[in-house]
Enzyme design. Structure first.
Site, PDB file in Angstrom:
ATOM      1  N   ARG A   1      55.278  35.541  18.965  1.00  0.00           N
ATOM      2  CA  ARG A   1      54.254  35.162  17.985  1.00  0.00           C
ATOM      3  C   ARG A   1      52.868  35.666  18.397  1.00  0.00           C
ATOM      4  NH1 ARG A   1      54.539  29.182  15.800  1.00  0.00           N
ATOM      5  NH2 ARG A   1      53.758  28.589  17.841  1.00  0.00           N
TER       6      ARG A   1
ATOM      7  N   ARG B   1      48.943  32.857  22.108  1.00  0.00           N
ATOM      8  CA  ARG B   1      48.358  31.626  22.637  1.00  0.00           C
ATOM      9  C   ARG B   1      49.020  31.269  23.968  1.00  0.00           C
ATOM     10  NH1 ARG B   1      48.584  27.226  17.946  1.00  0.00           N
ATOM     11  NH2 ARG B   1      50.737  27.327  18.611  1.00  0.00           N
TER      12      ARG B   1
ATOM     13  N   LYS C   1      55.606  27.275  10.998  1.00  0.00           N
ATOM     14  CA  LYS C   1      54.814  26.349  10.178  1.00  0.00           C
ATOM     15  C   LYS C   1      53.514  26.968   9.684  1.00  0.00           C
ATOM     16  CE  LYS C   1      54.451  22.798  12.707  1.00  0.00           C
ATOM     17  NZ  LYS C   1      53.228  22.093  12.997  1.00  0.00           N
TER      18      LYS C   1
ATOM     19  N   ARG D   1      57.000  21.818  25.135  1.00  0.00           N
ATOM     20  CA  ARG D   1      56.484  21.517  23.798  1.00  0.00           C
ATOM     21  C   ARG D   1      57.581  20.936  22.914  1.00  0.00           C
ATOM     22  NH1 ARG D   1      54.080  26.586  21.320  1.00  0.00           N
ATOM     23  NH2 ARG D   1      53.418  25.131  19.709  1.00  0.00           N
TER      24      ARG D   1
ATOM     25  N   ARG E   1      50.697  13.979  13.836  1.00  0.00           N
ATOM     26  CA  ARG E   1      51.645  14.455  14.844  1.00  0.00           C
ATOM     27  C   ARG E   1      52.321  13.307  15.595  1.00  0.00           C
ATOM     28  NH1 ARG E   1      50.797  18.470  18.321  1.00  0.00           N
ATOM     29  NH2 ARG E   1      49.235  19.508  17.087  1.00  0.00           N
TER      30      ARG E   1
END
Ligand SMILES: [Zn+2]
Length: 220
Positions: free
Chosen positions: A127, A161, A13, A172, A88
């Site tokens: 990532r 992260r 995203k 998540r 969200r």
């Protein structure tokens, strides 16, 4: 164009938001950047958000909504914006609708990035994000920076992260399914949802997204 970008963690995203915002000449408004900006500028909302975070609590929707409202009222957002990470949940989506309605505005599209769960898990561990700007996103396999650990865009340090670690991915995803996925149905009822597959090369996904957005919802 006023666009909301939704998709599970690992759908790319942030990367897509940066490219799409550039292509469409609208600001990319991410919740993470909103929080960081408000906290570093020590705005009232930033101080409030920080008090919740310091106590280990979630920042209430009202605070997030107020920050988003402030940002959407800035001059660079007059011709639209691309929201990433907000809304969200359905309650935030309803608040966003009310906010826009009060300004006689409405959303043009909700872009839903689809990706299978096993692919999500594969993607997340690789990532890497720039410490200077969370829109500078890389992946050790899929979009490697020229020099390991260094941002191609600004030379900043890349890091993983905490919530990108494999052990938290499943959690998540579960939060995404229960909290965020219902907003897709909420927006489907408004005929706004454009669903595209987030598999494939970054530029191909951006191309598909641009085509779907220009088709004004035909991709639904
Ligand atoms: Zn950078």
């Amino acid at each position: 164009m006023r666009i909301v970008l939704v998709g599970p963690p690992g759908a790319g995203k942030g990367t897509q938001a940066a490219f799409l915002a550039k292509n469409l000449s609208i600001p990319h408004i991410s919740t993470g950047d909103l929080f960081r900006a408000n906290i570093s500028k020590q705005t009232e909302l930033g101080k409030l958000a920080k008090s919740y975070m310091d106590a280990g609590n979630l920042v209430p929707d009202e605070v997030t909504i107020a920050m988003a409202k402030d940002r959407m009222e800035q001059s660079d957002a007059v011709n639209g914006f691309l929201l990433d990470g907000f809304p969200r949940n359905v309650s935030q989506a309803e608040a966003l609708d009310e906010m826009l309605k009060a300004e006689s505005m409405k959303l043009d599209a909700v872009l839903d990035l689809e990706v299978p769960e096993d692919e999500v898990v594969k993607r997340i561990a690789g990532r890497r994000i720039c410490r200077n700007d969370s829109a500078h996103v890389f992946h050790v396999t899929y979009q490697a920076p020229k020099a390991e650990g260094v941002c191609d865009t600004c030379g900043g340090e890349l890091y993983q992260r905490d919530d990108d670690s494999e052990e938290t991915v499943r959690k998540r995803l579960e939060v995404y399914h229960t909290q965020t996925e219902p907003i897709i149905d909420y927006y489907k009822a408004q005929g706004l949802v454009v669903t595209i597959s987030a598999l494939g090369k970054v530029e191909d996904v951006t191309g598909k997204a641009m085509a779907a957005l220009k088709g004004d919802g035909e991709g639904e």
